[in-house]
Design a protein around this motif. Structure first.
Motif, mmCIF file in Angstrom:
data_model
loop_
_atom_site.group_PDB
_atom_site.id
_atom_site.type_symbol
_atom_site.label_atom_id
_atom_site.label_comp_id
_atom_site.label_asym_id
_atom_site.label_seq_id
_atom_site.Cartn_x
_atom_site.Cartn_y
_atom_site.Cartn_z
ATOM 1 N N UNK A 5 -1.896 -14.322 14.943
ATOM 2 C CA UNK A 5 -1.108 -14.271 13.740
ATOM 3 C C UNK A 5 -1.716 -13.181 12.858
ATOM 4 N N UNK A 6 -0.901 -12.293 12.387
ATOM 5 C CA UNK A 6 -1.406 -11.213 11.539
ATOM 6 C C UNK A 6 -0.759 -11.309 10.159
ATOM 7 N N UNK A 7 -1.503 -10.851 9.158
ATOM 8 C CA UNK A 7 -1.006 -10.858 7.781
ATOM 9 C C UNK A 7 -1.311 -9.504 7.156
ATOM 10 N N UNK A 8 -0.638 -9.206 6.072
ATOM 11 C CA UNK A 8 -0.808 -7.923 5.396
ATOM 12 C C UNK A 8 -1.545 -8.139 4.081
ATOM 13 N N UNK A 9 -2.470 -7.265 3.784
ATOM 14 C CA UNK A 9 -3.213 -7.310 2.530
ATOM 15 C C UNK A 9 -2.425 -6.512 1.494
ATOM 16 N N UNK B 4 -1.844 -4.569 -2.315
ATOM 17 C CA UNK B 4 -2.595 -3.535 -3.026
ATOM 18 C C UNK B 4 -3.719 -4.148 -3.862
ATOM 19 N N UNK B 5 -3.560 -5.402 -4.281
ATOM 20 C CA UNK B 5 -4.591 -6.078 -5.066
ATOM 21 C C UNK B 5 -5.641 -6.746 -4.182
ATOM 22 N N UNK B 6 -5.519 -6.615 -2.876
ATOM 23 C CA UNK B 6 -6.475 -7.237 -1.966
ATOM 24 C C UNK B 6 -6.166 -8.693 -1.673
ATOM 25 N N UNK B 7 -4.948 -9.123 -1.938
ATOM 26 C CA UNK B 7 -4.563 -10.513 -1.734
ATOM 27 C C UNK B 7 -3.872 -10.691 -0.394
ATOM 28 N N UNK B 8 -4.029 -11.889 0.152
ATOM 29 C CA UNK B 8 -3.319 -12.248 1.387
ATOM 30 C C UNK B 8 -2.731 -13.636 1.201
ATOM 31 N N UNK B 9 -1.701 -13.924 1.969
ATOM 32 C CA UNK B 9 -1.141 -15.261 2.001
ATOM 33 C C UNK B 9 -1.674 -15.948 3.242
ATOM 34 N N UNK B 10 -2.311 -17.101 3.049
ATOM 35 C CA UNK B 10 -2.823 -17.851 4.189
ATOM 36 C C UNK B 10 -1.627 -18.504 4.871
ATOM 37 N N UNK B 11 -1.421 -18.242 6.153
ATOM 38 C CA UNK B 11 -0.263 -18.814 6.848
ATOM 39 C C UNK B 11 -0.255 -20.351 6.788
ATOM 40 N N UNK B 12 0.936 -20.918 6.712
ATOM 41 C CA UNK B 12 1.087 -22.370 6.580
ATOM 42 C C UNK B 12 0.367 -23.142 7.684
#
Length: 77
Positions: free
Chosen positions: A1-5, A7-15
């Motif tokens: 599972x991949x996620x995108x960071x 511009x503020x360095x934030x990510x959404x943790x997958x459910x």
């Protein structure tokens, strides 16, 4: 599972990961560096202190029925 960071360095943790770790809104998490160099996400176990009101919470008993309350308000008791 991949996620995108972002511009503020934030990510959404997958459910599925949130569900697996028991992460809910307001949860605190920490990032740890493993011995092999990987970064591990772990929830921080926090126990909420018991409020002084929670200690008093309970049930006082059955209480009065409507007829008993009406008798009390009329001064018949």
């Amino acid at each position: 599972m991949s996620i995108t960071v972002t511009a503020k360095g934030q990510v959404t943790i997958p459910k599925p990961v949130r569900d697996l770790l028991g992460i809910v809104p307001g949860s605190k998490v920490e990032f740890r560096r493993a011995a092999d160099g990987r970064v591990v996400l772990a929830p921080i176990e926090t126990k909420q202190p018991v409020s002084r009101f929670a200690k008093l919470r309970g049930h006082a008993g059955e209480g009065l029925n409507t007829d008993a309350i009406m008798a009390l308000t009329r001064g018949e008791a």
